[in-house]
Design an enzyme around this catalytic site. Structure first.
Site, PDB file in Angstrom:
ATOM      1  N   LYS A 116      15.902  23.750  35.916  1.00 38.99           N
ATOM      2  CA  LYS A 116      14.571  24.391  36.342  1.00 38.99           C
ATOM      3  C   LYS A 116      13.491  23.367  34.910  1.00 38.99           C
ATOM      4  O   LYS A 116      12.481  22.924  35.817  1.00 38.99           O
ATOM      5  CB  LYS A 116      14.245  25.656  35.857  1.00 38.99           C
ATOM      6  CG  LYS A 116      14.489  26.117  34.500  1.00 38.99           C
ATOM      7  CD  LYS A 116      13.955  27.751  34.638  1.00 38.99           C
ATOM      8  CE  LYS A 116      14.540  28.457  33.668  1.00 38.99           C
ATOM      9  NZ  LYS A 116      16.324  28.675  33.793  1.00 38.99           N
ATOM     10  N   ASN A 139       7.124  27.911  30.977  1.00 38.84           N
ATOM     11  CA  ASN A 139       8.537  28.211  29.999  1.00 38.84           C
ATOM     12  C   ASN A 139       9.210  26.768  29.944  1.00 38.84           C
ATOM     13  O   ASN A 139       9.953  26.692  29.023  1.00 38.84           O
ATOM     14  CB  ASN A 139       9.177  28.452  31.012  1.00 38.84           C
ATOM     15  CG  ASN A 139      11.188  29.050  30.591  1.00 38.84           C
ATOM     16  OD1 ASN A 139      11.037  29.916  29.688  1.00 38.84           O
ATOM     17  ND2 ASN A 139      11.775  28.609  30.476  1.00 38.84           N
ATOM     18  N   HIS A 185      21.334  35.771  31.177  1.00 34.71           N
ATOM     19  CA  HIS A 185      21.323  36.756  30.385  1.00 34.71           C
ATOM     20  C   HIS A 185      21.374  38.500  30.751  1.00 34.71           C
ATOM     21  O   HIS A 185      20.506  39.222  31.244  1.00 34.71           O
ATOM     22  CB  HIS A 185      19.731  36.241  30.800  1.00 34.71           C
ATOM     23  CG  HIS A 185      18.872  35.072  30.201  1.00 34.71           C
ATOM     24  ND1 HIS A 185      19.042  34.268  28.931  1.00 34.71           N
ATOM     25  CD2 HIS A 185      18.804  33.975  31.040  1.00 34.71           C
ATOM     26  CE1 HIS A 185      18.879  33.420  29.392  1.00 34.71           C
ATOM     27  NE2 HIS A 185      18.595  32.932  30.059  1.00 34.71           N
TER      28      HIS A 185
END
Length: 456
Positions: A116, A139, A185
């Site tokens: 990303k 982010n 995660h």
């Protein structure tokens, strides 16, 4: 009476949200459970924003009409649970920032487990090099709220994580991009992969037929989820395989684009793309589709794709010594990333790997290593897992705990036309501060070797 906004966490996103809130007339209070960096305290003082550090005063926090929380704070945290039980909305910084983006501006939001950052940077670069007034945030390291507070842009390219998406309510990008989903995660999602998938798919929950959704059909969790969901947006599927059903795919060393909403077809030679590796072709096609949706011309897109320089430590060319290329992929801290690196580089390789092993399964790169790697340099305190797996599968294996020695060995073992690749498959903390430090040391060692050759 002004609205009261409490912000939990004084990191990049928290400070940005505080500044934006102050500019829009909120009574703002920032609370950080740890210590706040001196430069961030100075920003808070400059805007007259009240704050606390080293703990949370629950009574004062509960006075808020709304709370913005750091992405690092899970929804399961007791404080968040208490606020939710009291009916106090808790949102993410990107949700708060989105409220104040002008309605005339366009937002491109990019998520995925891997790739990303590269895709976000490339999309921003294409728009910027085409002359668009575009901001880069999220982010990727820049607070979207702070960008919105400081200057009005026509376009916003935003990298969004699942943690940030957990806190959205009305966030609705004009183009949403979902690259892939692999287990990651899971501790934040009760070790339930479907909950992680659901978090990623929140990027499309507010989309209508006026917006676009770009997704990688090669990622099985993504394609499976798309097939069972009703997504109202215009869909753009991307694939690295030759399949004319999709809006973007690879064929005969070209990236092919069937831009159905303009009834046009475009081709970009892979040789014209600055990035290398099949995964980066997915990233590139996704960025190009996002740019086409923003009506960037194919000529400007090609210019951006050719001139793009990726963030450091991601298959970063660091120089060539006597016909041997040195490539820094220090960000490759897992076996998946190494697979993409090995697959993307066409030359024979000397591979520098090692560090803190995470229980790696090297079998997924075994065939590529056998085909391409002529020597393995193990750079770590404990090299046993690497050595044991690749013993007898790689002609030469060396060990070292010094980056300079690893680079020198690489140059010695490689021949003209080969590449020396740092792609560790491991965390860096045994010998280095972080993956950036490891990559910086690799680059410096290559530069020192180049300088020495010039003197000779």
């Amino acid at each position: 009476m002004s609205k009261v906004l409490t912000i939990l966490g004084a990191g990049e996103s928290g400070i940005g949200a505080a500044i934006l809130a102050k500019k829009h007339g909120y009574a703002v209070f920032v609370s950080d459970g740890g210590s706040i960096a001196a430069d961030r305290k100075a920003q808070l003082h400059a805007y007259g924003i009240a704050f606390e550090e080293g703990g949370h005063t629950r009574e004062r926090i509960a006075e808020a009409s709304e709370v913005v929380k750091s992405p690092g704070i899970p929804d399961s945290a007791p404080l968040i649970q208490e606020l939710t039980a009291k009916g106090i909305p808790v949102i993410s910084e990107i949700e708060f920032a989105y409220r104040y983006i002008p309605e005339t501006a366009k937002v491109i939001a990019i998520t995925g487990t891997n790739g990303k950052t590269t895709t976000t940077l490339l999309t921003h670069h294409i728009l910027k090099s085409a002359g668009y007034k575009v901001a880069l945030g999220g982010n990727v390291g820049y607070s979207l709220a702070k960008l919105v507070a400081e200057e009005v842009h026509d376009y916003y390219v935003v990298e969004v994580s699942s943690f940030q998406l957990d806190g959205i309510v009305k966030f609705k990008p004009d183009v949403a991009v979902l690259l892939n989903i692999t287990p990651d995660h899971l501790d934040r999602y009760e070790n339930d992969f479907q909950k992680y998938v659901d978090a990623k798919f929140r990027i499309v929950e507010n989309l209508s037929h006026k917006e676009s959704f770009v997704y990688c059909v090669d990622s099985e969790p993504v394609s499976a989820e798309v097939s069972k969901r009703k997504i109202d947006a215009c869909l753009f599927a991307v694939s690295a395989t030759k399949d004319p059903r999709w809006e973007a795919y690879m064929a005969d060393d070209h990236l092919i684009f069937n831009y159905k909403y303009k009834n046009t077809k475009h081709k970009i030679p892979v040789s014209e793309v600055a990035l290398i590796g099949q995964h980066n072709m997915i990233n590139t096609m996704s960025a190009v589709l996002a740019a086409l949706n923003m009506e960037v011309s194919i000529q400007d897109i090609l210019k951006g794709v050719k001139s793009f320089v990726n963030a450091p430590h991601r298959l970063e060319p660091c120089g060539e010594v006597e016909g041997v290329k040195f490539i820094n992929d220090s960000k490759g801290t897992n076996v998946d990333a190494v697979y993409y690196a090995l697959d993307g580089i066409k030359q024979d390789l000397v591979w520098i790997a090692g560090g803190v092993d995470k229980g790696n399964d090297y079998s997924q790169v075994e065939m590529l290593v056998k085909q391409k790697v002529k020597a393995l340099i193990c750079l770590g305190v404990d090299n046993a897992p690497l050595k044991e797996f690749f013993e007898g599968k790689v002609p030469v294996i060396h060990e070292t705990q010094q980056m300079s020695e690893a680079v020198a060995l690489g140059a010695e073992l490689a021949a003209a036309g080969d590449a020396v690749l740092l792609s560790p498959a491991c965390a860096s903390f045994d010998l280095f501060k972080n993956y950036e430090d490891r990559g910086d040391q690799f680059r410096a060692a290559v530069k020192e070797m180049l300088n020495a050759k010039e003197i000779l």
